[in-house]
Design a protein around this motif. Structure first.
Motif, short mmCIF file in Angstrom:
data_model
loop_
_atom_site.label_atom_id
_atom_site.label_comp_id
_atom_site.label_asym_id
_atom_site.label_seq_id
_atom_site.Cartn_x
_atom_site.Cartn_y
_atom_site.Cartn_z
N UNK A 19 0.81 -1.21 0.00
CA UNK A 19 0.00 0.00 0.00
C UNK A 19 0.84 1.26 0.00
N UNK A 20 2.02 1.18 0.60
CA UNK A 20 2.89 2.35 0.66
C UNK A 20 3.76 2.50 -0.58
N UNK A 21 3.80 1.48 -1.41
CA UNK A 21 4.64 1.53 -2.60
C UNK A 21 4.10 2.57 -3.58
N UNK A 22 5.01 3.21 -4.24
CA UNK A 22 4.63 4.21 -5.22
C UNK A 22 4.05 3.52 -6.45
N UNK A 23 2.89 3.97 -6.89
CA UNK A 23 2.23 3.40 -8.04
C UNK A 23 2.86 3.98 -9.30
N UNK A 24 3.18 3.13 -10.25
CA UNK A 24 3.78 3.53 -11.52
C UNK A 24 2.97 2.93 -12.66
N UNK A 25 3.05 3.59 -13.83
CA UNK A 25 2.43 3.01 -15.02
C UNK A 25 3.25 1.80 -15.45
N UNK A 68 -3.28 8.89 -20.75
CA UNK A 68 -3.06 10.34 -20.92
C UNK A 68 -3.83 11.18 -19.90
N UNK A 69 -5.13 10.98 -19.70
CA UNK A 69 -5.83 11.85 -18.75
C UNK A 69 -5.24 11.81 -17.34
N UNK A 70 -4.90 10.61 -16.87
CA UNK A 70 -4.32 10.50 -15.53
C UNK A 70 -2.92 11.10 -15.49
N UNK A 71 -2.13 10.86 -16.53
CA UNK A 71 -0.78 11.42 -16.57
C UNK A 71 -0.81 12.94 -16.55
N UNK A 74 -1.92 14.13 -12.97
CA UNK A 74 -0.95 13.90 -11.90
C UNK A 74 0.43 14.47 -12.22
N UNK A 75 0.55 15.20 -13.31
CA UNK A 75 1.86 15.73 -13.68
C UNK A 75 2.84 14.63 -14.04
N UNK A 76 2.30 13.54 -14.53
CA UNK A 76 3.10 12.37 -14.93
C UNK A 76 3.88 11.80 -13.74
N UNK A 77 3.32 11.92 -12.56
CA UNK A 77 4.01 11.45 -11.36
C UNK A 77 4.16 9.93 -11.33
N UNK A 78 3.34 9.21 -12.09
CA UNK A 78 3.43 7.76 -12.14
C UNK A 78 4.29 7.28 -13.30
N UNK A 79 4.84 8.23 -14.08
CA UNK A 79 5.65 7.90 -15.24
C UNK A 79 7.07 7.52 -14.81
N UNK A 117 -0.42 24.86 -18.47
CA UNK A 117 0.17 25.75 -17.48
C UNK A 117 1.01 24.97 -16.47
N UNK A 118 0.52 23.80 -16.08
CA UNK A 118 1.21 22.95 -15.11
C UNK A 118 2.55 22.46 -15.65
N UNK A 119 2.61 22.14 -16.94
CA UNK A 119 3.81 21.58 -17.57
C UNK A 119 4.72 22.63 -18.21
#
Length: 130
Positions: A19-25, A68-71, A74-79, A117-119
């Motif tokens: 549960x604490x692990x970082x989720x990645x694509x 794409x929508x999730x990336x 989330x600022x591509x935080x799971x990339x 704007x975020x990117x």
């Protein structure tokens, strides 16, 4: 009794790690040759039409369309780093060579311009002016 407590503690530890692990694509498609797709108008159009909801999607394009929508949100935080680099490569290509297509995708995936704007600052580091 001691073994039951030990098993319970190990199970609890495993759950907390999971549960604490970082989720990645998934990295399943990380080895796709982006240059081959971007340099081939027929392949490029297949991906573009899939993203625009105007054509059939390959498994890779479907994964991209779903991600794409999730990336963006989330600022591509799971990339992975490779996925981030690929994202900026595609953005740069589209802005420099397919600006109309970029604008059409932005109208679907970023209609208010919030993600642009975020990117913007990070894109600029990659030589991309949004």
């Amino acid at each position: 009794m001691h073994s039951i407590v030990t098993i319970f503690l190990l199970a609890s530890l495993a759950v907390s790690v999971i549960l604490g692990a970082e989720v990645r694509y998934p990295t399943k498609y990380d080895n796709i040759e982006l240059d081959s797709i971007l340099g081939n108008e027929r392949l490029y159009k297949q991906y573009f039409n899939c993203l625009m909801n105007k054509g059939k999607c390959t498994a890779e394009a479907k994964f991209l369309k779903e991600t794409v929508p999730d990336a963006l949100a989330t600022g591509c935080s799971k990339c992975s780093q490779k996925q981030r680099n690929g994202m900026f490569k595609v953005m740069k290509f589209m802005i420099q060579k397919k600006r109309g297509d970029f604008n059409k995708l932005a109208a679907i995936y970023d209609p208010q311009g919030a993600y642009r704007n975020k990117f913007a600052a990070e894109a600029k580091k990659h030589g991309i002016n949004l």
